[in-house]
Design an enzyme around this catalytic site. Sequence first.
Site, mmCIF file in Angstrom:
data_model
loop_
_atom_site.group_PDB
_atom_site.id
_atom_site.type_symbol
_atom_site.label_atom_id
_atom_site.label_comp_id
_atom_site.label_asym_id
_atom_site.label_seq_id
_atom_site.Cartn_x
_atom_site.Cartn_y
_atom_site.Cartn_z
ATOM 1 N N ARG A 1 -101.909 -5.015 -20.891
ATOM 2 C CA ARG A 1 -100.211 -4.849 -20.659
ATOM 3 C C ARG A 1 -100.628 -3.663 -18.732
ATOM 4 O O ARG A 1 -99.578 -3.206 -18.844
ATOM 5 C CB ARG A 1 -100.206 -3.591 -21.933
ATOM 6 N N SER B 1 -93.449 -4.620 -29.505
ATOM 7 C CA SER B 1 -94.485 -3.886 -30.183
ATOM 8 C C SER B 1 -94.542 -2.723 -29.386
ATOM 9 O O SER B 1 -93.652 -3.071 -27.649
ATOM 10 C CB SER B 1 -95.619 -4.272 -29.701
ATOM 11 N N GLU C 1 -94.843 1.077 -24.592
ATOM 12 C CA GLU C 1 -95.486 -0.561 -23.405
ATOM 13 C C GLU C 1 -93.875 -0.581 -22.818
ATOM 14 O O GLU C 1 -93.584 -1.029 -21.880
ATOM 15 C CB GLU C 1 -95.492 -1.561 -24.340
#
Length: 339
Positions: free
Chosen positions: A165, A239, A335
Amino acid sequence: MSALFSNYSLLPHNTFGFAARARYAQLIETEQQLLEALVDPRTVDLPRLILGGGSNVVLTRDFDGVVWLIALHGRRLVKEDEHAWWVEAGAGENWHEFVQWTLQQGWPGLENLALIPGKVGAAPIQNIGAYGLEISEHLANVCAIELATGKSHVLDAKDCQFGYRDSFFKQQGRDRFVIASVTFRLPKKWQPRCVYAALANELAKQHIEAPTPQDIFSAVVAVRRVKLPNPRQIGNAGSFFKNPIVERSHFEALIAREPKLVAYLQEDQRVKLAAGWLIEQCAWKGRALGRAGVHAEQALVLTNLGGASGAEILELATAIQDDVEKRFGVRLEPEPLIV
């Protein structure tokens, strides 16, 4: 030069549904408009915020600057040889629709990434991934415009410095570039990826033993629709936390007292922990803190229950981080981009 909108509502441009506003906003539909916006005397000295689908951002306040709404479209086959197809998409293309289109053309490879919200341009920034596949595996190059000079740069996968990520665009390249288009290399020697339990179970439920790319696409869509709320119905950014990666010694200490710990061994012998499982063990799944909540079907997803602000979402996130760290010795990392 594109129109400049004053006191612009960002409500339609973030999937959490925050009612933040921007001092100015500009719709960027062509590279020429992007270059003009770089030197626009009305906004050249103001802070900039680049938004695509707004599916990975938490707006904690009104933005006292100019927001560029990226809407660069277009998708095409760049070239083809005996080994692969090279497929290009504009940064403003809807990601899920692009994946669907590649399959319709007979170019598989991205099906595990179906139904991920957002635009194509955000995909390499986040190195999006799901069900055993990350975008870095099929990325050929990124065309990005340097904000300081207006020059176009082509970065290959190595240049993008992909991590979990993570990418060059989130680190050294942050606030330096805006992505115009992305080109993918989709190998002709296709192999199904069905290692994740949820995906394998969905295929088994449909009695599919030798799945096609379309079978996997449909199964991923089915699984995601059950586990993840539709942002049009419940504000969310998918998420919210990354799955933390810990040293092997940390994992062994945890597994000794948490035998049901969900974890995945990495190539470098470190261990990735399932953040959703950690959150669930701390009894946050399905709970709320004021107008911000944790989704009842997926503990990784924080939701706007109605009228929540970005600050309220962050308050909930911090409470979860504190509890997880206290029990497991791991600080979860968000995130989304926090603005």
